[in-house]
Write an enzyme that holds these catalytic residues in place. Structure first.
Site, mmCIF file in Angstrom:
data_model
loop_
_atom_site.group_PDB
_atom_site.id
_atom_site.type_symbol
_atom_site.label_atom_id
_atom_site.label_comp_id
_atom_site.label_asym_id
_atom_site.label_seq_id
_atom_site.Cartn_x
_atom_site.Cartn_y
_atom_site.Cartn_z
ATOM 1 N N SER A 65 -47.322 89.330 65.512
ATOM 2 C CA SER A 65 -45.872 89.657 64.410
ATOM 3 C C SER A 65 -45.981 91.224 63.491
ATOM 4 O O SER A 65 -47.325 91.698 63.425
ATOM 5 C CB SER A 65 -46.759 88.769 62.907
ATOM 6 O OG SER A 65 -46.627 87.153 63.801
HETATM 7 N N1 SAH Z 1 -50.574 85.158 65.045
HETATM 8 C C1 SAH Z 1 -49.820 85.306 66.565
HETATM 9 C C2 SAH Z 1 -48.741 85.928 66.701
HETATM 10 C C3 SAH Z 1 -48.360 85.131 67.940
HETATM 11 S S1 SAH Z 1 -47.061 84.651 67.912
HETATM 12 C C4 SAH Z 1 -50.833 87.433 66.226
HETATM 13 O O1 SAH Z 1 -51.224 87.636 65.094
HETATM 14 O O2 SAH Z 1 -50.379 87.804 67.517
HETATM 15 C C5 SAH Z 1 -47.300 82.952 67.483
HETATM 16 C C6 SAH Z 1 -47.969 81.956 69.092
HETATM 17 O O3 SAH Z 1 -47.781 80.744 68.748
HETATM 18 C C7 SAH Z 1 -47.667 83.088 70.173
HETATM 19 O O4 SAH Z 1 -48.518 83.009 71.115
HETATM 20 C C8 SAH Z 1 -47.131 81.575 71.023
HETATM 21 O O5 SAH Z 1 -47.297 80.689 72.133
HETATM 22 C C9 SAH Z 1 -47.734 80.298 70.269
HETATM 23 N N2 SAH Z 1 -47.340 78.890 69.853
HETATM 24 C C10 SAH Z 1 -46.113 78.983 69.557
HETATM 25 N N3 SAH Z 1 -46.361 77.039 70.294
HETATM 26 C C11 SAH Z 1 -47.197 76.470 69.887
HETATM 27 C C12 SAH Z 1 -48.165 75.604 69.849
HETATM 28 N N4 SAH Z 1 -47.426 74.363 69.274
HETATM 29 N N5 SAH Z 1 -49.624 75.344 69.559
HETATM 30 C C13 SAH Z 1 -50.420 76.683 69.546
HETATM 31 N N6 SAH Z 1 -49.844 77.492 69.627
HETATM 32 C C14 SAH Z 1 -48.488 77.773 70.109
#
Ligand code: SAH
Length: 214
Positions: A65
């Site tokens: 993010s």
């Molecule tokens: N908090 C993270 C943001 C990653 S982007 C950071 O700081 O890097 C959002 C993430 O949500 C992705 O890695 C994606 O794979 C995950 N995601 C999407 N749907 C999901 C679900 N149903 N359960 C768990 N994770 C999920």
């Protein structure tokens, strides 16, 4: 060797100044973000992107993010010491590290195994001890519920009911919601009683979609 040099710290300080001008005022959040070397979540060749206020691609087609988004979501979450926090979307683990830095007891779920494993290694390397799980966060983690705080770092078409039910009374959920992932509304939900939730909106954001469901 993993290095957090004066140069990196200087770039980080500059980024935090930029976030302040964009409306981040929570000192605890700023301090927690100062303590996490964001560039270590990047491969060496791309680490110079780490202190720009931008999202960046990670494995499995996901993103780390944007720093402003991490700061805003963390600020809205009003994390207190020892709060039980559930994060949906571990991704790179960066937001998770910031939550740990706020002294929360963090549980974080990631859909993609490769990201779950990489984040687990990374956070362990920092000496942080969140509970990390691989699976579909739509269902939350009932075994550990209720949570004082719940944060989604991916965009949901609607607020998953099971997550609402796992929020403690007085608890806060921060979740980007909408049909278009390029233009989601940041919602803050406060559970004021067993049956009543208060909702406020906090600007438009872009996120990768919440996967799974059903
Ligand atoms: N908090 C993270 C943001 C990653 S982007 C950071 O700081 O890097 C959002 C993430 O949500 C992705 O890695 C994606 O794979 C995950 N995601 C999407 N749907 C999901 C679900 N149903 N359960 C768990 N994770 C999920």
């Amino acid at each position: 060797m993993n290095l957090d040099t004066y140069k990196h710290q200087g770039l980080r300080r500059k980024l935090l100044e930029e976030l302040k001008t964009k409306g981040i005022t929570d000192q605890a959040v700023l301090q927690a973000m100062m303590a996490v070397p964001r560039h270590l979540f990047f491969t060496k060749e791309f680490e110079h992107f780490a202190y720009e206020d931008k999202a960046f691609p990670i494995e499995a087609g996901q993103t780390i993010s944007q720093p402003f988004t991490v700061a805003m979501q963390s600020q809205l979450l009003e994390v207190g010491q020892y709060h039980k926090v559930l994060e949906i979307g571990t991704g790179s683990g960066y937001q998770c590290a910031v939550l740990c830095g706020l002294s929360a007891n963090v549980f974080s779920i990631e859909f993609h195994k490769v990201l779950h494993q990489t984040a687990a290694k990374m956070l362990k390397g920092f000496g942080l001890k969140p509970t990390l799980l691989c699976g579909d966060g739509n269902k939350g983690l009932p075994a550990e519920a209720p949570y004082d705080r719940i944060m989604l770092t991916c965009g949901a078409a609607e607020i998953p009911k099971s997550l609402m039910s796992q929020l403690s009374v007085g608890g806060i959920m921060v979740i980007p919601v909408g049909k278009n992932n390029e233009d989601l509304e940041m919602l803050k939900l406060i559970r004021v009683s067993e049956t009543k939730f208060e909702q406020s909106t906090h600007g438009r954001f872009r996120f990768v979609p919440l996967l799974g469901g059903n």
